[in-house]
Design a protein around this motif. Sequence first.
Motif, mmCIF file in Angstrom:
data_model
loop_
_atom_site.group_PDB
_atom_site.id
_atom_site.type_symbol
_atom_site.label_atom_id
_atom_site.label_comp_id
_atom_site.label_asym_id
_atom_site.label_seq_id
_atom_site.Cartn_x
_atom_site.Cartn_y
_atom_site.Cartn_z
ATOM 1 N N THR A 85 33.397 -9.900 -123.056
ATOM 2 C CA THR A 85 32.183 -10.838 -122.482
ATOM 3 C C THR A 85 32.200 -10.551 -120.835
ATOM 4 O OG1 THR A 85 35.204 -11.582 -121.485
ATOM 5 C CG2 THR A 85 33.784 -13.252 -123.536
ATOM 6 N N ASN A 86 32.916 -9.183 -121.101
ATOM 7 C CA ASN A 86 32.316 -7.923 -119.866
ATOM 8 C C ASN A 86 32.935 -8.682 -118.728
ATOM 9 O OD1 ASN A 86 30.818 -6.136 -118.924
ATOM 10 N ND2 ASN A 86 29.553 -7.247 -117.394
ATOM 11 N N ALA A 87 34.364 -9.336 -119.509
ATOM 12 C CA ALA A 87 36.131 -9.508 -117.768
ATOM 13 C C ALA A 87 36.472 -8.439 -117.328
ATOM 14 C CB ALA A 87 36.582 -11.080 -118.769
ATOM 15 N N PRO A 88 36.772 -8.999 -116.541
ATOM 16 C CA PRO A 88 37.714 -7.410 -116.206
ATOM 17 C C PRO A 88 38.606 -7.425 -117.436
ATOM 18 C CG PRO A 88 36.896 -8.295 -114.283
ATOM 19 C CD PRO A 88 36.530 -9.437 -115.158
ATOM 20 N N ARG A 89 39.684 -6.143 -117.618
ATOM 21 C CA ARG A 89 40.737 -6.187 -118.426
ATOM 22 C C ARG A 89 42.566 -5.926 -117.461
ATOM 23 N NH1 ARG A 89 40.382 -4.342 -124.456
ATOM 24 N NH2 ARG A 89 42.397 -5.464 -124.348
ATOM 25 N N LEU A 90 43.375 -6.176 -117.237
ATOM 26 C CA LEU A 90 44.060 -6.238 -116.308
ATOM 27 C C LEU A 90 45.711 -6.107 -117.205
ATOM 28 C CD1 LEU A 90 44.988 -4.976 -113.747
ATOM 29 C CD2 LEU A 90 45.518 -7.542 -112.741
ATOM 30 N N ARG A 91 46.744 -4.978 -116.904
ATOM 31 C CA ARG A 91 47.755 -5.031 -117.381
ATOM 32 C C ARG A 91 48.723 -4.621 -116.123
ATOM 33 N NH1 ARG A 91 49.582 -0.002 -121.630
ATOM 34 N NH2 ARG A 91 48.899 1.477 -120.027
ATOM 35 N N MET A 92 50.085 -4.916 -115.646
ATOM 36 C CA MET A 92 51.331 -3.978 -115.479
ATOM 37 C C MET A 92 52.077 -3.718 -115.825
ATOM 38 S SD MET A 92 49.122 -6.711 -113.622
ATOM 39 C CE MET A 92 50.048 -8.345 -114.169
ATOM 40 N N ILE A 93 52.089 -2.374 -115.185
ATOM 41 C CA ILE A 93 53.845 -2.054 -115.600
ATOM 42 C C ILE A 93 54.591 -2.153 -114.445
ATOM 43 C CG2 ILE A 93 54.287 0.789 -115.850
ATOM 44 C CD1 ILE A 93 51.253 1.209 -117.216
ATOM 45 N N HIS A 94 55.645 -2.236 -114.356
ATOM 46 C CA HIS A 94 56.967 -2.669 -113.663
ATOM 47 C C HIS A 94 57.670 -2.550 -114.271
ATOM 48 C CE1 HIS A 94 57.503 -6.503 -115.704
ATOM 49 N NE2 HIS A 94 56.931 -6.191 -116.308
ATOM 50 N N ASN A 95 58.925 -2.323 -113.171
ATOM 51 C CA ASN A 95 60.341 -2.017 -113.380
ATOM 52 C C ASN A 95 60.627 -3.792 -112.251
ATOM 53 O OD1 ASN A 95 59.993 -2.248 -110.578
ATOM 54 N ND2 ASN A 95 62.446 -0.221 -111.152
ATOM 55 N N LYS A 237 33.409 -25.115 -114.258
ATOM 56 C CA LYS A 237 33.539 -23.786 -115.441
ATOM 57 C C LYS A 237 34.096 -24.202 -117.431
ATOM 58 C CE LYS A 237 35.557 -21.480 -111.804
ATOM 59 N NZ LYS A 237 36.988 -20.686 -111.876
ATOM 60 N N LEU A 238 33.268 -25.038 -117.823
ATOM 61 C CA LEU A 238 33.458 -25.815 -119.037
ATOM 62 C C LEU A 238 33.429 -24.291 -120.012
ATOM 63 C CD1 LEU A 238 30.855 -28.768 -118.558
ATOM 64 C CD2 LEU A 238 32.904 -28.857 -118.597
ATOM 65 N N PHE A 239 32.087 -23.243 -119.636
ATOM 66 C CA PHE A 239 32.493 -22.525 -120.771
ATOM 67 C C PHE A 239 33.053 -21.322 -120.638
ATOM 68 C CE2 PHE A 239 28.828 -24.860 -120.442
ATOM 69 C CZ PHE A 239 28.616 -25.354 -122.138
ATOM 70 N N ASN A 240 34.521 -20.365 -121.373
ATOM 71 C CA ASN A 240 34.701 -19.939 -121.119
ATOM 72 C C ASN A 240 34.117 -18.013 -121.441
ATOM 73 O OD1 ASN A 240 34.798 -19.203 -124.220
ATOM 74 N ND2 ASN A 240 36.720 -19.169 -124.438
ATOM 75 N N ARG A 241 32.519 -18.416 -121.995
ATOM 76 C CA ARG A 241 32.182 -17.090 -122.328
ATOM 77 C C ARG A 241 30.496 -17.316 -120.936
ATOM 78 N NH1 ARG A 241 31.874 -13.810 -127.716
ATOM 79 N NH2 ARG A 241 30.580 -12.956 -126.477
ATOM 80 N N GLN A 242 30.300 -16.896 -120.675
ATOM 81 C CA GLN A 242 28.357 -16.893 -120.077
ATOM 82 C C GLN A 242 27.329 -16.955 -121.068
ATOM 83 O OE1 GLN A 242 27.252 -13.700 -117.059
ATOM 84 N NE2 GLN A 242 26.707 -15.677 -115.445
ATOM 85 N N VAL A 243 27.823 -16.126 -122.280
ATOM 86 C CA VAL A 243 26.644 -16.683 -123.193
ATOM 87 C C VAL A 243 26.562 -18.098 -123.514
ATOM 88 C CG1 VAL A 243 27.898 -15.561 -125.323
ATOM 89 C CG2 VAL A 243 25.429 -15.413 -125.152
ATOM 90 N N TYR A 244 27.999 -18.483 -123.677
ATOM 91 C CA TYR A 244 27.509 -19.449 -123.729
ATOM 92 C C TYR A 244 27.101 -20.809 -123.153
ATOM 93 C CZ TYR A 244 31.004 -18.226 -127.375
ATOM 94 O OH TYR A 244 31.782 -17.694 -128.690
ATOM 95 N N GLN A 245 27.517 -20.278 -121.441
ATOM 96 C CA GLN A 245 27.115 -21.320 -120.717
ATOM 97 C C GLN A 245 24.810 -21.159 -120.739
ATOM 98 O OE1 GLN A 245 28.086 -20.687 -116.819
ATOM 99 N NE2 GLN A 245 26.406 -21.225 -116.246
#
Length: 314
Positions: A85-95, A237-245
Amino acid sequence: MAAISSHRLVALQWADIQVNGTRSLHEKLVLNLGLPCNDTHMPLNWTEENLLFEERGSSYILGVSGEIAEIKRVPGFDDVSKSLTNAPRLRMIHNLDGPLTLKNQYEDIFKLQLMASQLATPLSEITTGRYQIMFGSTKILSDLLIESGGVYTLVLQKVHSKIVGNLHTITPPAQLHILWMVPQIIVMAISEIFFSVTYLSFTFNEAPVRMKSIISSISFLAISLGNVIVVLISSAKLFNRQVYQFLFYAGLMVLNTVLLIFLSVRYKYRDQAEEAISPETQLPPDPENKTGFDTPYDQTGNLAANFLCPKALD
């Protein structure tokens, strides 16, 4: 080929390492003592065994166990692929143990419950923006730029009573040159010319004489209502992907075209000849003949002909 990255406050990365199957990598690390943990024992010459796997990316984190720094491998392998979906992807490394909140300038809020037993969180898709990072009620970081198509790792560590962190870009965000918009703008300009000329001519010619301005205004009002629909749908924000919009908008245009065809085949155009000689279009005669003309209009309602051929004054 393989890749390895080490996370603390700054990133240490090796890419395109030659690996055939599995390889054990021994590297001497010289650690920077100018970090917010100066009372932690950090050897200047530190050698650790790191395992690499063919066509895989691995991450290690420099942490603190007691008063001694240590290196740990993040479980699993790094997923560096962009989102579909070209959305950013993020993860956390933590303690850390506790609630983590991410909030951007658009008031988009993402909440996570961190557990110290889970060294890294799964990759999550978020929206683009500049984020503020809160752990509980404590602000850790601010103005973190998250862009479309990027893959990021947010490293958070608690060193004694202080929480420190940094954002690492694993996969660069999507980049599109602005000149790619030129073909789209050209097509839109051509279509706008064809469409605008057609509907302006139709509304003006088919409107009653005394309502031409009003009808033309209503046509522009209809265009503004269409823009309002776009704003409402985007805000909801009815659609989770812009292509559907965009597909939804295309469906509305198809429905609009079908309705236009249905109405156009039944439409009867106004008789412009009868309109020209209609009493509503003629002005009353000038009794004092101040202009020197018999009447502003001739029998066909043609005002211009009378002005071009005035009657000679006595």
